[in-house]
Design a protein around this motif. Sequence first.
Motif, PDB file in Angstrom:
ATOM      1  N   VAL A   8       0.827  -1.204   0.000  1.00 27.77           N
ATOM      2  CA  VAL A   8       0.000   0.000   0.000  1.00 27.77           C
ATOM      3  C   VAL A   8       0.863   1.257   0.000  1.00 27.77           C
ATOM      4  CG1 VAL A   8      -1.679   1.334   1.329  1.00 27.77           C
ATOM      5  CG2 VAL A   8      -1.997  -1.121   1.063  1.00 27.77           C
ATOM      6  N   SER A   9       1.873   1.297   0.858  1.00 29.29           N
ATOM      7  CA  SER A   9       2.729   2.487   0.920  1.00 29.29           C
ATOM      8  C   SER A   9       3.536   2.676  -0.361  1.00 29.29           C
ATOM      9  CB  SER A   9       3.673   2.389   2.122  1.00 29.29           C
ATOM     10  OG  SER A   9       4.538   1.276   1.988  1.00 29.29           O
ATOM     11  N   ARG A  10       3.836   1.592  -1.054  1.00 26.51           N
ATOM     12  CA  ARG A  10       4.631   1.674  -2.275  1.00 26.51           C
ATOM     13  C   ARG A  10       3.809   2.161  -3.470  1.00 26.51           C
ATOM     14  NH1 ARG A  10       6.941  -3.897  -3.762  1.00 26.51           N
ATOM     15  NH2 ARG A  10       7.611  -3.691  -1.596  1.00 26.51           N
ATOM     16  N   HIS A  11       2.513   1.800  -3.494  1.00 26.16           N
ATOM     17  CA  HIS A  11       1.721   2.054  -4.696  1.00 26.16           C
ATOM     18  C   HIS A  11       0.621   3.108  -4.530  1.00 26.16           C
ATOM     19  CE1 HIS A  11       3.531  -1.242  -6.982  1.00 26.16           C
ATOM     20  NE2 HIS A  11       3.431  -1.991  -5.907  1.00 26.16           N
ATOM     21  N   LEU A  44      -5.741  -2.896  -5.356  1.00 28.83           N
ATOM     22  CA  LEU A  44      -5.512  -1.524  -4.903  1.00 28.83           C
ATOM     23  C   LEU A  44      -5.206  -0.633  -6.095  1.00 28.83           C
ATOM     24  CD1 LEU A  44      -5.006   0.314  -2.321  1.00 28.83           C
ATOM     25  CD2 LEU A  44      -2.571  -0.169  -2.739  1.00 28.83           C
ATOM     26  N   PRO A  45      -5.961   0.463  -6.282  1.00 30.14           N
ATOM     27  CA  PRO A  45      -5.623   1.400  -7.365  1.00 30.14           C
ATOM     28  C   PRO A  45      -4.303   2.097  -7.056  1.00 30.14           C
ATOM     29  CG  PRO A  45      -7.394   2.279  -6.005  1.00 30.14           C
ATOM     30  CD  PRO A  45      -7.173   0.878  -5.546  1.00 30.14           C
ATOM     31  N   THR A  46      -3.437   2.171  -8.044  1.00 32.79           N
ATOM     32  CA  THR A  46      -2.103   2.753  -7.842  1.00 32.79           C
ATOM     33  C   THR A  46      -2.056   4.196  -8.324  1.00 32.79           C
ATOM     34  OG1 THR A  46      -1.266   2.059 -10.005  1.00 32.79           O
ATOM     35  CG2 THR A  46      -1.126   0.456  -8.209  1.00 32.79           C
ATOM     36  N   ARG A  47      -0.950   4.846  -8.045  1.00 35.63           N
ATOM     37  CA  ARG A  47      -0.765   6.234  -8.462  1.00 35.63           C
ATOM     38  C   ARG A  47      -0.710   6.355  -9.984  1.00 35.63           C
ATOM     39  NH1 ARG A  47       3.365   5.381  -4.650  1.00 35.63           N
ATOM     40  NH2 ARG A  47       2.893   6.211  -2.555  1.00 35.63           N
TER      41      ARG A  47
END
Length: 494
Positions: A8-11, A44-47
Amino acid sequence: MSTLSDLVSRHSDLGPADVEWLHLLVGDWQLISDLAFADLVLWLPTRTGDYVAVAQARPSTGATVHYDDIVGSSAPDGQRPQLERALDEVRIQRSREPRWFGTYAVREEAVPVVHGGRPIAVVARQTNLGGARTPSRLELNYVESADDLVAMISRGEFPSPNAPTGPRRGAPRVGDGLIRLNSEGEVLYASPNALSCFHRFGVLGSLVGRSLAEVTTELLEESTTMDESLPLVVMGRAPWRTDVEARGVCLSLRAVPLTEHGQRVGAVLLCRDVSELRRRERELITKDATIREIHHRVKNNLQTVAALLRLQARRMTSAEAREALFEAMRRVTTIAQVHETLSQALDETVDFDTLVDRSLRLAADVASAGASVRTVRTGTFGMVPAEDATALALVLTELVTNAVEHGFAGGRTGTVEIIAERTGSHLRSVVADDGVGLPADATGPMTGLGTQIVGTLIRNELRGRIDWTARPGGGTQVVLEVDLRERKLGRDGV
């Protein structure tokens, strides 16, 4: 493999509250996977506008879709539009046609994960249709319960933040027994395993149409201690777990309330017969209490022996004999302190730092005969297995006593330092003093009874080695290195 928090913190840029919500969901979604006979994947939707799998669950009740772990991978192109619609419309998306995975078809559904009124991720519910057949009544009730729960996910009503997070032995799962309740706590459906559990508990006939709270209350004995949460659990009002026991049968119950826009519309109740498990736990508790009582009695008997040796020493006219009895009394007292510590512990290990601080200070005070010699401990011994604790305590007591008697004879003052360096099961301990040091013609340790005892214990009990050397700056240091026995695992595997 990366953890959910790492991915989560990465993406993404989700806040701590959102991440905690995802953790709560993943911690409780095995229930949904089993009820739905489906794989669950948390996307999880990423940046960058992509979707990455951050968690995965496989059903224990049916065939899996993903035989390999897909956590950390990106969503396939054919699945991405469905995930995007679920996130944009904040509504469950069901595919009209199954998608093929090699030789078997998969029915897919995308469920938005809502927290705080906004979607933060998507759960993909994927059912393997390779073994599709006419569903039974049990399977229909399973799937209906799963539908209710995934709908709650899409409204931000599941998981429940009030659910217990601590582990509890005997927690029921879907296959152990399932009961569906309406909003009044009446039984709508009971699986065969659930019915068997309550039959063993003393229930006669069917449960359907009956109030589970009334049925359970009728079977409780007046002298039975009842958990205060029991009424809330059997009526499906609170997402808790509890045990109910009567007539030698113990059932573990877990309620999962079903809500719709904040209004409770029913509940899913999981149950399991844990009578044998609780009986074994009580036996282990009894055995633990017995072992602690034995250590307590051994300690008392050793203290009695030490008191007798003290009385005998005071009546001796020979100074040498009196000193020998006082030394024997000190050794017996050291062993007694180990058993006292064991009598207060829940397992067969000793908090050796506490034992050392107490026993070595006493040994130094006795040996110094009024001179000012202080003991200082540096580092930590940690938890020491009972099999090694007695021998190690005796060795250190003898070394400190020897340092005080020979290093600070004639009323000299000084310090004895005990240094502990623990790495796993390997222990390196140094007993150093700033006294007169070793005799000039000494080629090793002295040959007194105390050092003979130390040598025997090191070789035969602790399987280690010991070295006497001159301490830099004056004095003596004794280096002890041993490999302690591996600490046995507890009943819970820790």
